[in-house]
Scaffold this active site. Structure first.
Site, short mmCIF file in Angstrom:
data_model
loop_
_atom_site.label_atom_id
_atom_site.label_comp_id
_atom_site.label_asym_id
_atom_site.label_seq_id
_atom_site.Cartn_x
_atom_site.Cartn_y
_atom_site.Cartn_z
N ARG A 1 11.55 -8.07 19.40
CA ARG A 1 11.48 -7.69 17.98
C ARG A 1 11.93 -8.85 17.09
O ARG A 1 11.60 -8.90 15.91
CB ARG A 1 12.34 -6.44 17.72
CG ARG A 1 12.37 -5.98 16.27
CD ARG A 1 12.83 -4.54 16.10
NE ARG A 1 13.96 -4.23 16.93
CZ ARG A 1 15.23 -4.59 16.67
NH1 ARG A 1 15.52 -5.24 15.57
NH2 ARG A 1 16.21 -4.27 17.50
N TYR B 1 -5.11 -1.80 -4.25
CA TYR B 1 -5.23 -1.04 -3.00
C TYR B 1 -4.39 0.24 -3.11
O TYR B 1 -3.21 0.17 -3.48
CB TYR B 1 -4.78 -1.90 -1.81
CG TYR B 1 -4.71 -1.08 -0.55
CD1 TYR B 1 -5.84 -0.37 -0.12
CD2 TYR B 1 -3.55 -0.95 0.18
CE1 TYR B 1 -5.79 0.44 1.01
CE2 TYR B 1 -3.49 -0.16 1.31
CZ TYR B 1 -4.62 0.53 1.71
OH TYR B 1 -4.58 1.33 2.81
N ASP C 1 -1.32 -9.95 -3.47
CA ASP C 1 -2.05 -9.47 -2.30
C ASP C 1 -3.37 -10.23 -2.27
O ASP C 1 -4.24 -10.01 -3.11
CB ASP C 1 -2.27 -7.95 -2.41
CG ASP C 1 -2.95 -7.38 -1.16
OD1 ASP C 1 -3.67 -8.14 -0.47
OD2 ASP C 1 -2.78 -6.18 -0.89
N LYS D 1 -8.27 -7.27 7.90
CA LYS D 1 -9.58 -7.42 7.26
C LYS D 1 -10.25 -8.72 7.70
O LYS D 1 -10.69 -8.83 8.81
CB LYS D 1 -9.43 -7.33 5.74
CG LYS D 1 -8.49 -6.23 5.27
CD LYS D 1 -8.97 -4.84 5.62
CE LYS D 1 -8.00 -3.79 5.10
NZ LYS D 1 -8.16 -2.48 5.68
C1 LIG Z 1 -6.00 -5.19 -0.48
C2 LIG Z 1 -5.33 -4.50 0.66
N1 LIG Z 1 -4.02 -4.71 0.88
C3 LIG Z 1 -3.37 -4.10 1.90
C4 LIG Z 1 -4.02 -3.22 2.74
C5 LIG Z 1 -3.25 -2.53 3.84
O1 LIG Z 1 -3.52 -3.13 5.05
P1 LIG Z 1 -3.45 -2.40 6.48
O2 LIG Z 1 -4.51 -1.34 6.47
O3 LIG Z 1 -3.67 -3.51 7.45
O4 LIG Z 1 -2.10 -1.79 6.61
C6 LIG Z 1 -5.38 -2.98 2.56
C7 LIG Z 1 -6.10 -2.04 3.43
O5 LIG Z 1 -7.19 -1.63 3.17
C8 LIG Z 1 -6.06 -3.63 1.48
O6 LIG Z 1 -7.36 -3.44 1.25
#
Ligand SMILES: Cc1ncc(COP(=O)(O)O)c(C=O)c1O
Length: 366
Positions: A40, A93, A164, A189
């Site tokens: 961890r 998101y 992000d 992604k």
């Molecule tokens: C812009 C964005 N940030 C964060 C996330 C969250 O990521 P995860 O699904 O890998 O937890 C997503 C998921 O769709 C996203 O589109």
């Protein structure tokens, strides 16, 4: 990216870093700094991945890998003080929006929700704030924020900025170069790129912030599995090629779909008519491969269209080699200002004529 994070050029060294499947490491006596100790705390499979993501985002400090994009988002949001003030986009998101709404109650935060494309209003909202949460283009409305201006403004006003960068990837925009304090990614992604791994990452240029985040990652425990880390690094090696092809497809689809009678609106920053076009052109190295269409006939027509698709897969998520389509408002957490008939298209690397034909057929039958 192709060469990064590989073992040294020495006889018998493997070309790829090995996956270390061990939850613990030989360790005797008092543990010293840099010792691995426990799975961890660290895993050697994370190292080449974290080094590579740092290079992509232009940081000298290794990135921190997390169990998911949301774990990375949560790590970023954990930098907000109790009772603090955060500025967030009205559209972003929906997981990030939901977590901020949760923290609003539990940490007694003040949340200022802004129209991110409105630079003046957003800069005004920074006044006295602790954290600015930025996402550009936004998910799923594809609004483009003036990142250079907002990040400079945040710095000037002493606001910690977190971006992000999942939608753009570091290939299209590198927020740290504009002064962002922290960048978060859902590597699930584009970095993974094959819809077969869930992983997140955080990058910063600040040794203090990194040390704080690292300490919290160890205590909170949202660490990635070694196999996931390995798969993500493998995905990153082809990210430039995948993105180039996917973006070329997206541009062509945006053009063709703009003229489609069954579509009332196409959102894509790469369309010259899009409100985000000039900004995206000036601050990004490409327009990405997500576009949104609004279906004439509303939500039901959109759902029926999705059910008729054969090459595209109706599914959530984005950034993989395969094309996915989703009506975002099917999720109850999506803001009501996102149109009911909006379908987000994550364009993959298939043949563009096949992609268009599949959509066209599904739209025509509506
Ligand atoms: C812009 C964005 N940030 C964060 C996330 C969250 O990521 P995860 O699904 O890998 O937890 C997503 C998921 O769709 C996203 O589109």
């Amino acid at each position: 990216m192709v060469a990064s994070g590989r073992p040294p050029h020495k006889t018998d060294e493997p070309v790829n870093p090995p996956i270390v499947l061990s939850s613990t490491f030989y360790s005797l006596g008092e543990s010293t700094a840099g010792e691995k100790v426990y799975g961890r705390f660290t895993n050697p499979t994370w190292d080449p991945l974290e080094e590579t993501i740092a290079k992509l985002e232009d940081s000298q400090l290794p990135a921190l890998a997390y169990a998911s994009g949301m774990a990375a988002v949560a790590a970023g949001l954990s930098l907000i003080p109790v009772g603090g003030t955060i500025v967030i986009p009205r559209h972003a998101y929906n997981g990030s929006l939901a977590l901020v709404a949760e923290l609003e109650k539990t940490l007694n935060l003040t949340v200022r929700r802004v129209e991110l494309a409105d630079t003046h209003a957003t800069l005004k909202a920074f006044d006295g704030a602790d954290v600015a949460w930025l996402e550009s283009p936004t998910n799923p409305m594809l609004e483009v924020a003036d990142l250079p201006a907002l990040l400079a403004g945040a710095k000037e006003q002493g606001v910690l900025s977190i971006v992000d960068n999942t939608f753009s990837t570091p290939l299209l925009q590198r927020p740290l170069q504009h002064g962002a304090d922290v960048v978060v990614h859902s590597a699930t992604k584009y970095m993974g790129g094959h819809s077969d791994v869930v992983l997140g990452a955080v990058v910063t240029r600040s040794p203090d912030l990194r040390a704080k985040l690292h300490g919290m990652r160890t205590l909170h425990g949202a660490v990635p599995g070694p196999f996931e880390a390995w798969l993500t690094l493998r995905g990153i090696r082809t990210m430039a090629l995948r993105l180039e092809k996917a973006e070329a497809n997206a541009r062509e689809l945006a053009r063709r779909l703009s003229e489609h009678p069954a579509i009332s609106k196409v959102r894509y920053p790469g369309l010259e008519t899009d409100p985000g076009y000039q900004r995206a052109k000036s601050q990004m190295d490409g327009f990405g491969s997500i576009l949104c269409i609004e279906i004439t006939g509303g939500a039901q027509a959109a759902d029926e269209m999705l059910a008729r698709l054969e090459l595209w897969t109706p599914a959530t998520s984005l950034g993989g080699v395969e094309s996915l389509a989703e009506r975002r408002r099917r999720h109850t957490g999506e803001p009501e200002s996102v149109p009911e008939n909006l379908v987000r298209l994550s364009v993959g690397i298939e043949n563009v004529n096949d992609l268009f034909a599949d959509l066209d057929l599904a739209l025509k039958s509506s």
